[in-house]
Motif scaffolding. Structure first.
Motif, PDB file in Angstrom:
ATOM      1  N   ARG A 125      13.436  -2.857  14.920  1.00 50.42           N
ATOM      2  CA  ARG A 125      12.413  -3.889  15.018  1.00 50.42           C
ATOM      3  C   ARG A 125      12.563  -4.996  13.965  1.00 50.42           C
ATOM      4  O   ARG A 125      12.215  -6.154  14.255  1.00 50.42           O
ATOM      5  N   PRO A 126      13.075  -4.711  12.742  1.00 51.33           N
ATOM      6  CA  PRO A 126      13.263  -5.823  11.800  1.00 51.33           C
ATOM      7  C   PRO A 126      14.179  -6.919  12.326  1.00 51.33           C
ATOM      8  O   PRO A 126      14.013  -8.093  11.969  1.00 51.33           O
ATOM      9  N   HIS A 127      15.135  -6.554  13.187  1.00 52.20           N
ATOM     10  CA  HIS A 127      16.001  -7.583  13.765  1.00 52.20           C
ATOM     11  C   HIS A 127      15.207  -8.468  14.743  1.00 52.20           C
ATOM     12  O   HIS A 127      15.437  -9.676  14.831  1.00 52.20           O
ATOM     13  N   VAL A 128      14.264  -7.862  15.453  1.00 55.41           N
ATOM     14  CA  VAL A 128      13.397  -8.645  16.333  1.00 55.41           C
ATOM     15  C   VAL A 128      12.484  -9.535  15.495  1.00 55.41           C
ATOM     16  O   VAL A 128      12.248 -10.703  15.838  1.00 55.41           O
ATOM     17  N   ALA A 129      11.977  -8.995  14.396  1.00 57.39           N
ATOM     18  CA  ALA A 129      11.107  -9.780  13.521  1.00 57.39           C
ATOM     19  C   ALA A 129      11.830 -11.017  13.010  1.00 57.39           C
ATOM     20  O   ALA A 129      11.263 -12.121  12.979  1.00 57.39           O
ATOM     21  N   ALA A 130      13.093 -10.841  12.615  1.00 56.86           N
ATOM     22  CA  ALA A 130      13.863 -11.993  12.120  1.00 56.86           C
ATOM     23  C   ALA A 130      14.057 -13.035  13.215  1.00 56.86           C
ATOM     24  O   ALA A 130      13.991 -14.249  12.964  1.00 56.86           O
ATOM     25  N   ALA A 131      14.286 -12.573  14.454  1.00 58.53           N
ATOM     26  CA  ALA A 131      14.435 -13.513  15.566  1.00 58.53           C
ATOM     27  C   ALA A 131      13.131 -14.247  15.842  1.00 58.53           C
ATOM     28  O   ALA A 131      13.137 -15.443  16.184  1.00 58.53           O
ATOM     29  N   LEU A 132      11.997 -13.562  15.717  1.00 56.47           N
ATOM     30  CA  LEU A 132      10.697 -14.219  15.895  1.00 56.47           C
ATOM     31  C   LEU A 132      10.474 -15.309  14.857  1.00 56.47           C
ATOM     32  O   LEU A 132       9.918 -16.370  15.159  1.00 56.47           O
ATOM     33  N   ILE A 133      10.918 -15.058  13.623  1.00 54.86           N
ATOM     34  CA  ILE A 133      10.794 -16.078  12.573  1.00 54.86           C
ATOM     35  C   ILE A 133      11.643 -17.294  12.928  1.00 54.86           C
ATOM     36  O   ILE A 133      11.178 -18.445  12.873  1.00 54.86           O
ATOM     37  N   ASP A 134      12.900 -17.037  13.301  1.00 59.26           N
ATOM     38  CA  ASP A 134      13.798 -18.148  13.613  1.00 59.26           C
ATOM     39  C   ASP A 134      13.308 -18.964  14.813  1.00 59.26           C
ATOM     40  O   ASP A 134      13.543 -20.180  14.893  1.00 59.26           O
ATOM     41  N   ALA A 135      12.617 -18.285  15.749  1.00 57.56           N
ATOM     42  CA  ALA A 135      12.101 -18.990  16.929  1.00 57.56           C
ATOM     43  C   ALA A 135      10.810 -19.740  16.634  1.00 57.56           C
ATOM     44  O   ALA A 135      10.281 -20.451  17.509  1.00 57.56           O
ATOM     45  N   GLY A 136      10.261 -19.572  15.428  1.00 57.36           N
ATOM     46  CA  GLY A 136       9.059 -20.285  15.039  1.00 57.36           C
ATOM     47  C   GLY A 136       7.765 -19.640  15.502  1.00 57.36           C
ATOM     48  O   GLY A 136       6.695 -20.248  15.395  1.00 57.36           O
ATOM     49  N   HIS A 137       7.840 -18.404  15.968  1.00 53.88           N
ATOM     50  CA  HIS A 137       6.626 -17.743  16.454  1.00 53.88           C
ATOM     51  C   HIS A 137       5.785 -17.156  15.316  1.00 53.88           C
ATOM     52  O   HIS A 137       4.570 -17.005  15.463  1.00 53.88           O
ATOM     53  N   VAL A 138       6.426 -16.797  14.208  1.00 55.21           N
ATOM     54  CA  VAL A 138       5.740 -16.237  13.042  1.00 55.21           C
ATOM     55  C   VAL A 138       6.389 -16.804  11.794  1.00 55.21           C
ATOM     56  O   VAL A 138       7.495 -17.353  11.832  1.00 55.21           O
ATOM     57  N   ALA A 139       5.715 -16.623  10.659  1.00 53.89           N
ATOM     58  CA  ALA A 139       6.230 -17.165   9.402  1.00 53.89           C
ATOM     59  C   ALA A 139       6.890 -16.113   8.531  1.00 53.89           C
ATOM     60  O   ALA A 139       7.566 -16.461   7.558  1.00 53.89           O
ATOM     61  N   SER A 140       6.685 -14.825   8.826  1.00 52.41           N
ATOM     62  CA  SER A 140       7.216 -13.774   7.963  1.00 52.41           C
ATOM     63  C   SER A 140       7.421 -12.487   8.752  1.00 52.41           C
ATOM     64  O   SER A 140       6.877 -12.327   9.856  1.00 52.41           O
ATOM     65  N   ARG A 141       8.199 -11.583   8.185  1.00 53.15           N
ATOM     66  CA  ARG A 141       8.377 -10.263   8.807  1.00 53.15           C
ATOM     67  C   ARG A 141       7.040  -9.544   8.942  1.00 53.15           C
ATOM     68  O   ARG A 141       6.770  -8.907   9.948  1.00 53.15           O
ATOM     69  N   LYS A 142       6.227  -9.644   7.884  1.00 49.93           N
ATOM     70  CA  LYS A 142       4.932  -8.963   7.928  1.00 49.93           C
ATOM     71  C   LYS A 142       4.084  -9.481   9.084  1.00 49.93           C
ATOM     72  O   LYS A 142       3.468  -8.700   9.819  1.00 49.93           O
TER      73      LYS A 142
END
Length: 275
Positions: free
Chosen positions: A130-147
């Motif tokens: 899931r951390p790899h998905v979290a990083a992709a979400l950050i890069d896509a601009g959907h969230v600002a951080s892993r947390k």
């Protein structure tokens, strides 16, 4: 200082195995267990780096286990970097991990927070998490951080969460024992069981060959730590623990096992099990 639970780029950590060992040495760690998710691919490099840096590297792995309640991971401390009998099941576990991550990516798309499969899978040559998905979400601009990625989308009970699949608990403990390893229940709170039910479940795991339980983790509240310590004492299990280190600047520093910290005799008991 002793660290019995850490991850590298072979799964979802940020440091490659050699850099992780060097980082641990700089932090004062003298014994480090590398316990990547469902893979032993980083162990040879970590052991070699340990010899160069004066760090004892304890080979390990964190196995995904399927349970109907919460989630379960089983730490296995191993007698070698190539455990006989375990390797054959790891490819299946990695396949199940990839299927889960594909399902999460599909669910995010349905929920209006799309990320491409390539942006997730391209982040590691090892096992996906899931951390790899979290990083992709950050890069896509959907969230600002892993947390934020976990709090909003990925954590247990959140909209894009997909339950884990894994080994049967009895099979997992048996596989570790059959290859000469020492099986330890990781982060028991993740099972989401009341203490009385957790105690009964751990007792059953002990009957199958469980050797230890993580008692000393930095996120454990005093009442949790005391309850897990009582379970360990009653069932004659090794009280283990670690920071579950993934990255510098993460929520917990490498070697942090809470207060009070990991008993110094725990590593000796693990070594006894491996012998």
């Amino acid at each position: 200082m002793i660290e019995l639970h850490s991850h590298s780029t072979a799964s979802d950590g940020d440091l490659d195995p050699a850099d992780l060992v060097a980082y641990a040495r700089a932090a004062g760690i003298t014994t480090l267990a590398l316990t990547d998710h469902d893979t032993v691919d980083g162990l040879d490099a970590a052991v070699a780096a340990g010899q160069q840096n004066g760090v004892e590297v304890l080979p390990g792995i964190e196995l995904t286990v399927g349970v109907p309640h919460g989630s379960m991971h089983l730490l296995a401390y191993l007698p070698s970097t190539t455990p006989a009998g375990l390797q054959e099941r790891l490819a299946e576990l990695r396949r199940m991990r990839e299927e889960r991550i594909r399902d999460i990516v599909g669910r995010l798309d349905e929920l209006g927070a799309p990320v491409s499969w390539e942006s997730v899978a391209g982040r590691t040559g090892g096992t996906l998490g899931r951390p790899h998905v979290a990083a992709a979400l950050i890069d896509a601009g959907h969230v600002a951080s892993r947390k934020e990625a976990f709090d909003v989308w990925l954590a247990d009970g959140r909209p894009a969460h997909v339950p884990q699949r894994g080994l049967d608990p009895r099979e997992a403990v048996g596989l570790v024992r059959e290859c000469g390893g020492c099986p330890v229940l990781a982060h028991p709170a993740s099972l989401a069981l009341p203490v009385r039910h957790l105690s009964s479940f751990v007792q059953q795991l002990g009957a199958w060959g469980l050797a230890g339980i993580e008692v000393h983790r930095p996120e454990h509240r005093p009442e949790q730590r005391d309850a897990y310590a009582r379970i360990a004492k009653r069932l004659h299990l090794i009280p283990c623990g670690g920071s579950d280190f993934h990255r510098p600047g993460g929520p917990f520093a490498i070697g942090d096992t809470g207060v009070p910290g990991l008993p110094p005799g725990s590593v000796g008991r693990i070594r006894d099990e491996l012998r």
